[in-house]
Design a protein around this motif. Sequence first.
Motif, PDB file in Angstrom:
ATOM      1  N   ARG A  45       0.618  -1.286  -0.163  1.00 10.75           N
ATOM      2  CA  ARG A  45      -0.300  -0.452   0.318  1.00 10.75           C
ATOM      3  C   ARG A  45       0.992   1.284   0.143  1.00 10.75           C
ATOM      4  N   ALA A  46       0.856   2.299  -0.569  1.00  7.38           N
ATOM      5  CA  ALA A  46       1.229   4.254  -0.257  1.00  7.38           C
ATOM      6  C   ALA A  46      -0.359   5.140   0.309  1.00  7.38           C
ATOM      7  N   GLU A  47       0.978   6.239   0.313  1.00  8.10           N
ATOM      8  CA  GLU A  47       0.047   7.116   0.806  1.00  8.10           C
ATOM      9  C   GLU A  47      -1.069   7.200  -0.615  1.00  8.10           C
ATOM     10  N   SER A  48      -2.044   7.882  -0.225  1.00 10.19           N
ATOM     11  CA  SER A  48      -3.266   8.942  -0.826  1.00 10.19           C
ATOM     12  C   SER A  48      -2.317   9.879  -1.331  1.00 10.19           C
ATOM     13  N   GLY A  49      -2.149  10.382  -2.715  1.00  7.62           N
ATOM     14  CA  GLY A  49      -1.845  11.821  -3.586  1.00  7.62           C
ATOM     15  C   GLY A  49      -2.303  12.859  -3.056  1.00  7.62           C
ATOM     16  N   THR A  50      -3.294  12.678  -2.879  1.00 11.90           N
ATOM     17  CA  THR A  50      -4.317  13.908  -2.157  1.00 11.90           C
ATOM     18  C   THR A  50      -5.195  13.634  -0.812  1.00 11.90           C
ATOM     19  N   ASP A  51      -4.957  12.492   0.175  1.00 11.60           N
ATOM     20  CA  ASP A  51      -5.382  12.835   0.878  1.00 11.60           C
ATOM     21  C   ASP A  51      -3.588  12.010   2.294  1.00 11.60           C
ATOM     22  N   PRO A  52      -2.986  12.386   2.851  1.00 11.94           N
ATOM     23  CA  PRO A  52      -1.748  11.811   3.868  1.00 11.94           C
ATOM     24  C   PRO A  52      -2.752  10.595   4.915  1.00 11.94           C
ATOM     25  N   GLN A  53      -3.487  10.915   5.067  1.00 15.91           N
ATOM     26  CA  GLN A  53      -4.342  10.281   5.964  1.00 15.91           C
ATOM     27  C   GLN A  53      -4.801   8.847   5.620  1.00 15.91           C
ATOM     28  N   ARG A  54      -4.700   9.056   4.281  1.00 12.39           N
ATOM     29  CA  ARG A  54      -5.310   7.524   3.118  1.00 12.39           C
ATOM     30  C   ARG A  54      -4.349   6.431   2.512  1.00 12.39           C
ATOM     31  N   TRP A  55      -4.045   5.658   3.129  1.00 16.35           N
ATOM     32  CA  TRP A  55      -3.404   4.376   2.238  1.00 16.35           C
ATOM     33  C   TRP A  55      -4.345   3.743   0.976  1.00 16.35           C
ATOM     34  N   THR A  56      -3.452   3.685   0.167  1.00 17.46           N
ATOM     35  CA  THR A  56      -3.900   3.459  -1.148  1.00 17.46           C
ATOM     36  C   THR A  56      -3.172   1.948  -2.279  1.00 17.46           C
ATOM     37  N   ARG A  57      -3.542   0.811  -2.478  1.00 20.25           N
ATOM     38  CA  ARG A  57      -2.978   0.090  -2.903  1.00 20.25           C
ATOM     39  C   ARG A  57      -3.374  -0.293  -4.084  1.00 20.25           C
ATOM     40  N   ASP A  58      -3.737   0.779  -5.108  1.00 22.89           N
ATOM     41  CA  ASP A  58      -3.579   1.526  -6.247  1.00 22.89           C
ATOM     42  C   ASP A  58      -2.690   2.403  -7.122  1.00 22.89           C
ATOM     43  N   VAL A  59      -1.304   1.735  -6.823  1.00 24.13           N
ATOM     44  CA  VAL A  59       0.022   3.020  -7.042  1.00 24.13           C
ATOM     45  C   VAL A  59      -0.419   3.267  -8.737  1.00 24.13           C
ATOM     46  N   ALA A  60      -0.891   2.270  -9.092  1.00 30.48           N
ATOM     47  CA  ALA A  60      -1.224   3.326 -10.498  1.00 30.48           C
ATOM     48  C   ALA A  60      -1.381   4.526 -10.815  1.00 30.48           C
ATOM     49  N   ALA A  61      -2.367   4.801  -9.608  1.00 30.45           N
ATOM     50  CA  ALA A  61      -2.998   5.751  -9.821  1.00 30.45           C
ATOM     51  C   ALA A  61      -1.957   7.151  -9.139  1.00 30.45           C
TER      52      ALA A  61
END
Length: 115
Positions: A98-114
């Motif tokens: 997972r990685a931090e979301s580029g729009t919300d550092p409190q949210r992590w995502t598995r979609d790094v392609a985004a």
Amino acid sequence: MNFGIAPKDPPATRDDVERQIFPYEGNCGDYAVTKRDRLLRSGWPRSALLLAEVIIRTNGEHHLVLLVRKRRVVLVLDNLSPVVTPLVEALDRYVIVRAESGTDPQRWTRDVAAF
């Protein structure tokens, strides 16, 4: 900078999500947040600097790296390597959890392609 922080695992009393900026010694998380802090101070946008949890393919260990978006390329900054590596090449060594979301550092995502 990889050599500016002596490698050391955090003490058992330290929370695994607690990170230190500019420590004398530290683990992969300390390296990643210090690198991000330095890049932020030099003018990089927050949305281009994301922490990512990966699994090292050779040993199965969880590890933290910094993903840096530079134009259309995503680079991996890792304390285990002195070389900055494009993400497409680093995927031979890592599985991204997972990685931090580029729009919300409190949210992590598995979609790094985004990213």
